[in-house]
Design a protein around this motif. Structure first.
Motif, PDB file in Angstrom:
ATOM      1  N   GLU A 154     -20.658 -12.744   4.755  1.00 40.77           N
ATOM      2  CA  GLU A 154     -22.037 -13.240   4.755  1.00 40.77           C
ATOM      3  C   GLU A 154     -22.873 -12.693   3.606  1.00 40.77           C
ATOM      4  OE1 GLU A 154     -23.699 -12.487   8.602  1.00 40.77           O
ATOM      5  OE2 GLU A 154     -22.182 -13.685   9.623  1.00 40.77           O
ATOM      6  N   VAL A 155     -22.326 -11.742   2.848  1.00 40.20           N
ATOM      7  CA  VAL A 155     -23.090 -11.103   1.785  1.00 40.20           C
ATOM      8  C   VAL A 155     -22.565 -11.563   0.430  1.00 40.20           C
ATOM      9  CG1 VAL A 155     -23.713  -8.884   0.744  1.00 40.20           C
ATOM     10  CG2 VAL A 155     -23.509  -9.087   3.228  1.00 40.20           C
ATOM     11  N   THR A 156     -23.447 -12.116  -0.404  1.00 33.59           N
ATOM     12  CA  THR A 156     -23.062 -12.547  -1.740  1.00 33.59           C
ATOM     13  C   THR A 156     -22.485 -11.369  -2.520  1.00 33.59           C
ATOM     14  OG1 THR A 156     -24.765 -14.251  -1.744  1.00 33.59           O
ATOM     15  CG2 THR A 156     -23.898 -13.583  -3.892  1.00 33.59           C
ATOM     16  N   ALA A 157     -21.334 -11.595  -3.124  1.00 34.15           N
ATOM     17  CA  ALA A 157     -20.613 -10.593  -3.915  1.00 34.15           C
ATOM     18  C   ALA A 157     -20.208  -9.373  -3.084  1.00 34.15           C
ATOM     19  CB  ALA A 157     -21.413 -10.177  -5.144  1.00 34.15           C
ATOM     20  N   GLY A 158     -20.126  -9.523  -1.771  1.00 34.34           N
ATOM     21  CA  GLY A 158     -19.742  -8.421  -0.886  1.00 34.34           C
ATOM     22  C   GLY A 158     -18.257  -8.135  -0.882  1.00 34.34           C
ATOM     23  N   GLN A 159     -17.472  -9.014  -1.487  1.00 35.80           N
ATOM     24  CA  GLN A 159     -16.016  -8.871  -1.607  1.00 35.80           C
ATOM     25  C   GLN A 159     -15.321  -8.736  -0.243  1.00 35.80           C
ATOM     26  OE1 GLN A 159     -15.573  -5.740  -4.577  1.00 35.80           O
ATOM     27  NE2 GLN A 159     -15.538  -7.311  -6.168  1.00 35.80           N
ATOM     28  N   PHE A 160     -15.833  -9.455   0.732  1.00 31.42           N
ATOM     29  CA  PHE A 160     -15.215  -9.537   2.053  1.00 31.42           C
ATOM     30  C   PHE A 160     -13.812 -10.095   1.868  1.00 31.42           C
ATOM     31  CE2 PHE A 160     -14.564 -11.739   6.135  1.00 31.42           C
ATOM     32  CZ  PHE A 160     -15.009 -10.789   7.048  1.00 31.42           C
ATOM     33  N   GLY A 161     -12.800  -9.417   2.367  1.00 33.06           N
ATOM     34  CA  GLY A 161     -11.420  -9.823   2.155  1.00 33.06           C
ATOM     35  C   GLY A 161     -10.701  -8.969   1.126  1.00 33.06           C
ATOM     36  N   TRP A 162     -11.381  -7.958   0.590  1.00 36.63           N
ATOM     37  CA  TRP A 162     -10.766  -7.041  -0.368  1.00 36.63           C
ATOM     38  C   TRP A 162      -9.602  -6.307   0.281  1.00 36.63           C
ATOM     39  CZ3 TRP A 162     -11.785  -6.310  -5.490  1.00 36.63           C
ATOM     40  CH2 TRP A 162     -11.263  -5.166  -6.102  1.00 36.63           C
ATOM     41  N   SER A 163      -9.744  -6.029   1.570  1.00 36.94           N
ATOM     42  CA  SER A 163      -8.653  -5.448   2.349  1.00 36.94           C
ATOM     43  C   SER A 163      -8.651  -6.119   3.727  1.00 36.94           C
ATOM     44  CB  SER A 163      -8.811  -3.932   2.488  1.00 36.94           C
ATOM     45  OG  SER A 163     -10.030  -3.611   3.118  1.00 36.94           O
ATOM     46  N   VAL A 164      -7.456  -6.245   4.311  1.00 38.27           N
ATOM     47  CA  VAL A 164      -7.310  -6.879   5.622  1.00 38.27           C
ATOM     48  C   VAL A 164      -6.274  -6.128   6.434  1.00 38.27           C
ATOM     49  CG1 VAL A 164      -7.991  -9.201   4.832  1.00 38.27           C
ATOM     50  CG2 VAL A 164      -5.575  -8.539   4.757  1.00 38.27           C
ATOM     51  N   ALA A 165      -6.440  -6.154   7.755  1.00 36.16           N
ATOM     52  CA  ALA A 165      -5.454  -5.495   8.615  1.00 36.16           C
ATOM     53  C   ALA A 165      -5.503  -6.090  10.013  1.00 36.16           C
ATOM     54  CB  ALA A 165      -5.718  -3.996   8.695  1.00 36.16           C
ATOM     55  N   PHE A 166      -4.324  -6.273  10.607  1.00 34.88           N
ATOM     56  CA  PHE A 166      -4.233  -6.575  12.025  1.00 34.88           C
ATOM     57  C   PHE A 166      -4.388  -5.264  12.783  1.00 34.88           C
ATOM     58  CE2 PHE A 166      -1.673 -10.379  10.744  1.00 34.88           C
ATOM     59  CZ  PHE A 166      -2.441 -11.332  11.394  1.00 34.88           C
ATOM     60  N   VAL A 167      -5.035  -5.322  13.936  1.00 35.50           N
ATOM     61  CA  VAL A 167      -5.194  -4.148  14.786  1.00 35.50           C
ATOM     62  C   VAL A 167      -4.589  -4.473  16.143  1.00 35.50           C
ATOM     63  CG1 VAL A 167      -6.812  -2.521  15.822  1.00 35.50           C
ATOM     64  CG2 VAL A 167      -7.313  -3.536  13.583  1.00 35.50           C
ATOM     65  N   PRO A 168      -3.408  -3.918  16.453  1.00 36.28           N
ATOM     66  CA  PRO A 168      -2.750  -4.204  17.732  1.00 36.28           C
ATOM     67  C   PRO A 168      -3.620  -3.800  18.920  1.00 36.28           C
ATOM     68  CG  PRO A 168      -1.259  -3.078  16.238  1.00 36.28           C
ATOM     69  CD  PRO A 168      -2.622  -3.027  15.622  1.00 36.28           C
ATOM     70  N   GLY A 169      -3.649  -4.655  19.943  1.00 36.41           N
ATOM     71  CA  GLY A 169      -4.340  -4.344  21.187  1.00 36.41           C
ATOM     72  C   GLY A 169      -5.851  -4.335  21.112  1.00 36.41           C
ATOM     73  N   LEU A 170      -6.438  -4.897  20.076  1.00 39.43           N
ATOM     74  CA  LEU A 170      -7.897  -4.882  19.920  1.00 39.43           C
ATOM     75  C   LEU A 170      -8.595  -5.808  20.916  1.00 39.43           C
ATOM     76  CD1 LEU A 170     -10.190  -3.693  18.162  1.00 39.43           C
ATOM     77  CD2 LEU A 170      -9.987  -5.696  16.722  1.00 39.43           C
ATOM     78  N   GLU A 171      -7.977  -6.939  21.204  1.00 40.44           N
ATOM     79  CA  GLU A 171      -8.587  -7.904  22.127  1.00 40.44           C
ATOM     80  C   GLU A 171      -8.394  -7.451  23.570  1.00 40.44           C
ATOM     81  OE1 GLU A 171     -10.414 -10.491  21.096  1.00 40.44           O
ATOM     82  OE2 GLU A 171     -10.023  -9.886  19.030  1.00 40.44           O
ATOM     83  N   LYS A 172      -9.266  -7.901  24.478  1.00 35.34           N
ATOM     84  CA  LYS A 172      -9.209  -7.528  25.896  1.00 35.34           C
ATOM     85  C   LYS A 172      -7.887  -7.895  26.558  1.00 35.34           C
ATOM     86  CE  LYS A 172     -14.152  -7.762  26.594  1.00 35.34           C
ATOM     87  NZ  LYS A 172     -15.249  -8.433  27.260  1.00 35.34           N
ATOM     88  N   ASP A 173      -7.268  -8.981  26.093  1.00 31.48           N
ATOM     89  CA  ASP A 173      -5.994  -9.414  26.689  1.00 31.48           C
ATOM     90  C   ASP A 173      -4.796  -8.704  26.056  1.00 31.48           C
ATOM     91  OD1 ASP A 173      -5.824 -10.619  24.210  1.00 31.48           O
ATOM     92  OD2 ASP A 173      -5.704 -12.659  24.976  1.00 31.48           O
ATOM     93  N   GLY A 174      -5.052  -7.722  25.190  1.00 29.13           N
ATOM     94  CA  GLY A 174      -3.976  -6.945  24.593  1.00 29.13           C
ATOM     95  C   GLY A 174      -3.474  -7.491  23.266  1.00 29.13           C
ATOM     96  N   ARG A 175      -3.921  -8.697  22.877  1.00 35.20           N
ATOM     97  CA  ARG A 175      -3.479  -9.256  21.593  1.00 35.20           C
ATOM     98  C   ARG A 175      -4.157  -8.532  20.442  1.00 35.20           C
ATOM     99  NH1 ARG A 175      -4.877 -15.015  21.202  1.00 35.20           N
ATOM    100  NH2 ARG A 175      -6.523 -14.452  22.615  1.00 35.20           N
ATOM    101  N   ALA A 176      -3.618  -8.713  19.271  1.00 34.54           N
ATOM    102  CA  ALA A 176      -4.162  -8.095  18.063  1.00 34.54           C
ATOM    103  C   ALA A 176      -5.470  -8.765  17.645  1.00 34.54           C
ATOM    104  CB  ALA A 176      -3.154  -8.191  16.929  1.00 34.54           C
ATOM    105  N   GLY A 177      -6.313  -7.995  17.006  1.00 36.57           N
ATOM    106  CA  GLY A 177      -7.501  -8.506  16.348  1.00 36.57           C
ATOM    107  C   GLY A 177      -7.348  -8.251  14.861  1.00 36.57           C
ATOM    108  N   ILE A 178      -8.394  -8.524  14.104  1.00 41.40           N
ATOM    109  CA  ILE A 178      -8.322  -8.285  12.653  1.00 41.40           C
ATOM    110  C   ILE A 178      -9.487  -7.420  12.195  1.00 41.40           C
ATOM    111  CG2 ILE A 178      -7.092 -10.445  12.224  1.00 41.40           C
ATOM    112  CD1 ILE A 178      -9.709 -11.574  11.039  1.00 41.40           C
ATOM    113  N   LEU A 179      -9.231  -6.655  11.140  1.00 39.92           N
ATOM    114  CA  LEU A 179     -10.260  -5.924  10.417  1.00 39.92           C
ATOM    115  C   LEU A 179     -10.280  -6.458   8.994  1.00 39.92           C
ATOM    116  CD1 LEU A 179      -9.663  -2.189  11.402  1.00 39.92           C
ATOM    117  CD2 LEU A 179     -11.521  -3.669  12.145  1.00 39.92           C
TER     118      LEU A 179
END
Length: 181
Positions: A154-179
């Motif tokens: 949402e931020v101009t020139a914020g470089q969102f996506g410079w790094s990405v990672a799955f996080v196991p068990g982040l969701e309430k149902d135990g599935r992975a979320g993303i950072l």
């Protein structure tokens, strides 16, 4: 052995590389290679090459690949990659792709795409011939997809996506979320 070399200077093939585990179910692991400067008709849109495992115990004796494209100039897709999680619960590993310079139409805000293993399984890998890239290019977002497969900064020139990672068990149902950084 196989040597994978970029097609031209400044494609940045290999900026990030990630193991995907077994996408096609043949018992051999795949891997993804980011090329955030690759063009394919749109300047620096970035691509991700998915290389399918090969050998006597695999579906193919030779390497095969598919090329995923961002579909937006200067997105720099493939700068960051992650895998090893199954975010949609279908028991097929998914791929997370960062494109830190993706534009939402008005400004470069960056994005991260979740490319499901189920979608990757529908694509037709081509045999790698003399280091030449496959002729078929596939979008990171499946055509006609009704589910959200990306998240945009949402931020101009914020470089969102410079790094990405799955996080196991982040969701309430135990599935992975993303950072996304």
């Amino acid at each position: 052995d196989h040597l994978y070399i970029g097609v031209k200077a400044n494609d940045y093939v290999g900026r990030d590389v990630v193991a995907l585990h077994d996408i096609d179910g043949d018992g051999c692991d795949e891997f993804a290679v980011g090329a955030d400067g690759e063009d394919h008709g749109l300047s620096a849109q970035g691509t991700v090459h998915v290389i399918f495992g090969w050998g006597s115990k695999c579906a193919s004796l030779v390497p095969r690949e598919i090329v995923l494209t961002a579909g937006a100039a200067n997105a720099r897709a493939g700068y960051a990659l992650d895998s090893g999680a199954d975010i949609d619960g279908d028991n097929v590993p998914d791929l997370l792709i960062g494109g830190y310079n993706y534009s939402d139409g008005s400004a470069a805000v960056g994005t991260a795409w979740v490319v499901t293993g189920a979608y990757l399984k529908t694509l037709k890998p081509e045999v790698i011939v003399d280091g030449k890239a496959p002729t078929a290019l596939y979008p990171m977002v499946p055509p006609g997809s009704k589910t959200r497969v990306s998240v945009t900064g949402e931020v101009t020139a914020g470089q969102f996506g410079w790094s990405v990672a799955f996080v196991p068990g982040l969701e309430k149902d135990g599935r992975a979320g993303i950072l996304v950084g």
